[in-house]
Design an enzyme around this catalytic site. Structure first.
Site, short mmCIF file in Angstrom:
data_model
loop_
_atom_site.label_atom_id
_atom_site.label_comp_id
_atom_site.label_asym_id
_atom_site.label_seq_id
_atom_site.Cartn_x
_atom_site.Cartn_y
_atom_site.Cartn_z
N THR A 12 0.82 -1.22 0.00
CA THR A 12 0.00 0.00 0.00
C THR A 12 0.85 1.26 0.00
O THR A 12 0.47 2.28 -0.58
CB THR A 12 -0.93 -0.02 1.24
N THR A 87 1.57 -4.55 4.12
CA THR A 87 1.40 -4.93 5.52
C THR A 87 0.67 -6.27 5.68
O THR A 87 0.72 -6.86 6.75
CB THR A 87 0.61 -3.85 6.28
N ASP A 88 0.02 -6.73 4.61
CA ASP A 88 -0.74 -7.98 4.74
C ASP A 88 0.15 -9.15 5.15
O ASP A 88 -0.34 -10.11 5.76
CB ASP A 88 -1.43 -8.33 3.41
N1 ASP Z 1 -3.18 -3.64 2.86
C1 ASP Z 1 -1.91 -3.97 2.38
C2 ASP Z 1 -0.86 -2.96 2.77
O1 ASP Z 1 -1.10 -2.31 3.76
C3 ASP Z 1 -1.82 -4.36 0.97
C4 ASP Z 1 -0.59 -5.19 0.78
O2 ASP Z 1 -0.20 -5.93 1.67
O3 ASP Z 1 0.03 -5.08 -0.29
O4 ASP Z 1 0.16 -2.79 2.19
#
Ligand code: ASP
Length: 328
Positions: A12, A87-88
């Site tokens: 993200t 973050t995933d």
């Molecule tokens: N929600 C995720 C992030 O915070 C998307 C990902 O992991 O690419 O990056």
């Protein structure tokens, strides 16, 4: 001036709106670093962008490449390395890097960061997180702590860090344990030192398929029957409470443990799987007697990674048991 290498993988923090709708990875590492001028006051920066992918699409092969890049950066004189990604999977990749890389006091500090809000969103957190992560990576006291996760000015030990919220900038936590430090007034404030693990370095490229099966009220365990046929080489059971399953599925788990290592973890976010308290059919004592391996404090997704790497490295079931004991 400390030297910090930044390795950008996407997530993200690199995502901007697309004509097709939604946000997707687009911003390169060079552009990300250029957008945070304060970095030059903290460290001499090298930046590379080996991939630009969402966190959920990172693979073991890619993480093996990243581990090699982290090691090479340290050998080339970096004081710290910051991995920037989605973050995933930060709670998984940071743990994998801890398994694969040297994190001793003589090695470069390793920090993983990302963002919860897209690069162009109001209140985007990416730039602040990158600056905080570099601040930690450049700090001498960050060495020897294992891999660190830095977001929201909070510093976590990778072993314990979990994504606890799908949207909040404060998404990361370490249930039952808390932060090991913060970034406050532009400095890394270390408050707690995590225990160190004597662990053999593992190759991420050799990781083998390991299943996770979560059980719950009324489960008849039919998914367990499919695991061996699907060519998994190990399994993790996300049990209830301190490591408990319905009594009716115990024979299926015992049969599976006769075919491959089966790790007993829990769907509860905090606390370790028990080993010696409950004596009913389907309890942790029952399951361990039938050959399951308790995961200690590792939640199912981290237990899966450890088992996948240990099996890939050729560890026997007894050796795997010993390695998991380090997390008890
Ligand atoms: N929600 C995720 C992030 O915070 C998307 C990902 O992991 O690419 O990056």
């Amino acid at each position: 001036m400390p030297r910090v290498t930044i390795i950008v993988l996407g997530g993200t923090i690199t995502m901007v709106p697309q004509a097709s709708g939604g946000i997707a990875p687009s911003v390169s590492g060079d552009d990300l670093v250029a957008a945070v001028p304060a970095l030059v006051d903290v460290a001499a920066i090298d930046v590379v962008t080996p991939f630009l992918v969402p966190g959920a699409s990172l693979s073991f092969a890619q993480m093996a490449t990243v581990a090699d890049m982290v090691t090479a950066a340290g050998q080339n004189g970096a004081d710290g390395v910051v991995v920037v990604q989605g973050t995933d999977t930060i709670d998984e990749t940071s743990f994998l890097l801890e398994l694969a890389c040297d994190t001793g006091a003589d090695s470069a500090a390793i920090v993983v960061t990302g963002a919860m809000r897209g690069a162009t969103a109001p209140g985007a957190d990416g730039h602040a997180n990158l600056l905080a992560a570099v601040t930690v990576a450049a700090a001498p006291q960050a060495r020897g702590l294992g891999v660190l996760v830095v977001l929201n000015d909070e510093v976590h030990a990778a072993r314990f860090a979990q994504k606890m919220d799908t949207g909040l900038p404060s998404a990361f936590g370490a249930p039952g344990l808390g932060l090991i430090g913060t970034v406050t007034e532009e400095a890394f404030r270390l408050r707690l030192i995590p225990t160190t693990l004597a662990f053999p370095a593992l190759s991420l490229a050799d990781a083998v398929p390991v299943a996770i099966v979560q059980t719950g009220l009324g489960d008849d365990g039919r998914l367990i029957d499919t695991i061996a046929d699907a060519c998994f080489q190990g399994a993790v059971i996300a049990a209830m409470g301190a490591g408990h399953v319905p009594a009716s599925i115990v024979p299926k788990l015992e049969a599976l443990a006769g075919k491959m290592p089966v790790v007993l973890s829990t769907r509860v976010p905090g606390g370790a799987v028990f080993t010696a308290s409950y004596g009913f059919p389907g309890s942790e004592i029952d399951l361990i007697r039938r050959g399951l391996i308790p995961s200690g404090i590792l939640p199912p997704h981290k237990a899966r990674l450890l088992l996948a790497c240990l099996l890939g490295a050729g560890f026997t079931t007894e050796e795997i048991q010993t390695q998991f004991q380090a997390f008890s």
